[in-house]
Scaffold this motif. Structure first.
Motif, mmCIF file in Angstrom:
data_model
loop_
_atom_site.group_PDB
_atom_site.id
_atom_site.type_symbol
_atom_site.label_atom_id
_atom_site.label_comp_id
_atom_site.label_asym_id
_atom_site.label_seq_id
_atom_site.Cartn_x
_atom_site.Cartn_y
_atom_site.Cartn_z
ATOM 1 N N GLY A 1 0.826 -1.216 0.000
ATOM 2 C CA GLY A 1 0.000 0.000 0.000
ATOM 3 C C GLY A 1 0.853 1.255 0.000
ATOM 4 N N LEU A 2 1.923 1.236 0.772
ATOM 5 C CA LEU A 2 2.817 2.386 0.833
ATOM 6 C C LEU A 2 3.457 2.653 -0.515
ATOM 7 C CD1 LEU A 2 4.271 4.566 2.463
ATOM 8 C CD2 LEU A 2 5.992 2.816 3.098
ATOM 9 N N ARG A 3 3.824 1.546 -1.220
ATOM 10 C CA ARG A 3 4.435 1.703 -2.530
ATOM 11 C C ARG A 3 3.449 2.327 -3.518
ATOM 12 N NH1 ARG A 3 6.873 -2.744 -2.682
ATOM 13 N NH2 ARG A 3 5.180 -4.013 -3.557
ATOM 14 N N LYS A 4 2.200 1.968 -3.407
ATOM 15 C CA LYS A 4 1.191 2.553 -4.292
ATOM 16 C C LYS A 4 1.019 4.044 -4.016
ATOM 17 C CE LYS A 4 -1.582 -1.607 -5.194
ATOM 18 N NZ LYS A 4 -2.926 -2.245 -5.036
ATOM 19 N N ASP A 5 1.053 4.399 -2.723
ATOM 20 C CA ASP A 5 0.907 5.829 -2.373
ATOM 21 C C ASP A 5 2.078 6.633 -2.924
ATOM 22 O OD1 ASP A 5 -1.441 5.323 -1.074
ATOM 23 O OD2 ASP A 5 -0.524 5.198 0.932
ATOM 24 N N LEU A 6 3.271 6.096 -2.799
ATOM 25 C CA LEU A 6 4.439 6.795 -3.299
ATOM 26 C C LEU A 6 4.372 6.959 -4.821
ATOM 27 C CD1 LEU A 6 7.261 5.169 -1.098
ATOM 28 C CD2 LEU A 6 6.292 7.487 -0.917
ATOM 29 N N GLN A 7 3.930 5.922 -5.495
ATOM 30 C CA GLN A 7 3.821 5.990 -6.949
ATOM 31 C C GLN A 7 2.786 7.039 -7.366
ATOM 32 O OE1 GLN A 7 2.913 1.926 -8.023
ATOM 33 N NE2 GLN A 7 5.084 1.283 -7.989
ATOM 34 N N ALA A 8 1.657 7.082 -6.600
ATOM 35 C CA ALA A 8 0.607 8.068 -6.916
ATOM 36 C C ALA A 8 1.123 9.489 -6.713
ATOM 37 C CB ALA A 8 -0.631 7.796 -6.048
#
Length: 219
Positions: A12-19
């Motif tokens: 989830g954290l990786r998705k937030d960073l990508q967004a």
């Protein structure tokens, strides 16, 4: 040992960073597009008006707020008033003490030849100005006559007519102003001679006066 729950959190954290990274990239792309559009619009404006140069500051373009100067001293007016006082005319003066008169009320100062007086009677000099004293009281007439002679002298006028009237409207029908005008004229140094006007110029109701030539006169 990492659990499934931990892997899920990292994902989830990786998705937030990508967004967030995508949002920053889009914002940067938008900024670059706006800057490019602004440069294009500026180029269009500059091309439409051509080359310009800044205006030079000139002293004449600057507004100077100076204090109002003091009113000028009316030196000429004061000089005229002083001259008027020095040249004041007396009612006590009698013309008979200065010169002889004839039945035509003709006068000439000592030194003025009879030929001058004869020419004046015949209308040799053109009348250049006149003063009409009809309706004046004695004091008003005296002041008006003095001012008229001064102005005529300044303008280089040689021959004038003074209309004093025949005195028919006076008390007892006596021509008081007529005799006063003769007396006043005799006291003025600029008056060379005067005589009763010809019938066409006023007859017994006026005098023709010859003035001395002034510096402004042509001769």
């Amino acid at each position: 040992m990492a659990t499934i729950k931990d892997f899920s959190a990292l994902k989830g954290l990786r998705k937030d960073l990508q967004a967030q990274e995508k949002a920053r990239a889009e914002a940067e792309a938008l900024r670059l597009r706006n800057e490019a559009r602004a440069r294009e619009e500026a180029d269009i404006f500059r091309n439409s008006i051509g080359q310009v140069a800044p205006l030079r500051a000139r002293a004449i373009d600057k507004a100077h707020h100076l204090p109002e100067p003091p009113l000028p001293i009316p030196r000429q007016h004061l000089a005229d008033e002083q001259a008027a006082l020095l040249e004041s005319l007396s009612d006590e003066f009698t013309v008979d003490t200065l010169m002889d008169s004839d039945e035509n009320l003709s006068f000439a100062r000592p030194g003025v030849g009879q030929d001058v007086l004869s020419k004046l009677r015949r209308g040799h000099w053109v009348i250049q100005a006149q003063l009409d004293l009809h309706g004046y009281r004695r004091d008003q007439a005296r002041e008006a006559l003095g001012e008229f002679l001064r102005e005529s002298r300044k303008r280089g006028i040689r021959c004038v007519r003074v209309i004093h009237g025949k005195g028919l409207g006076s008390v007892n029908k006596e021509p008081v102003l007529k005799h006063k005008v003769r007396s006043w004229l005799a006291q003025k140094d600029e008056v060379m001679a005067f005589c009763q006007a010809r019938a066409a110029d006023g007859g017994a109701g006026a005098l023709v006066v010859l003035l001395r030539s002034s510096e402004r006169a042509s001769g």
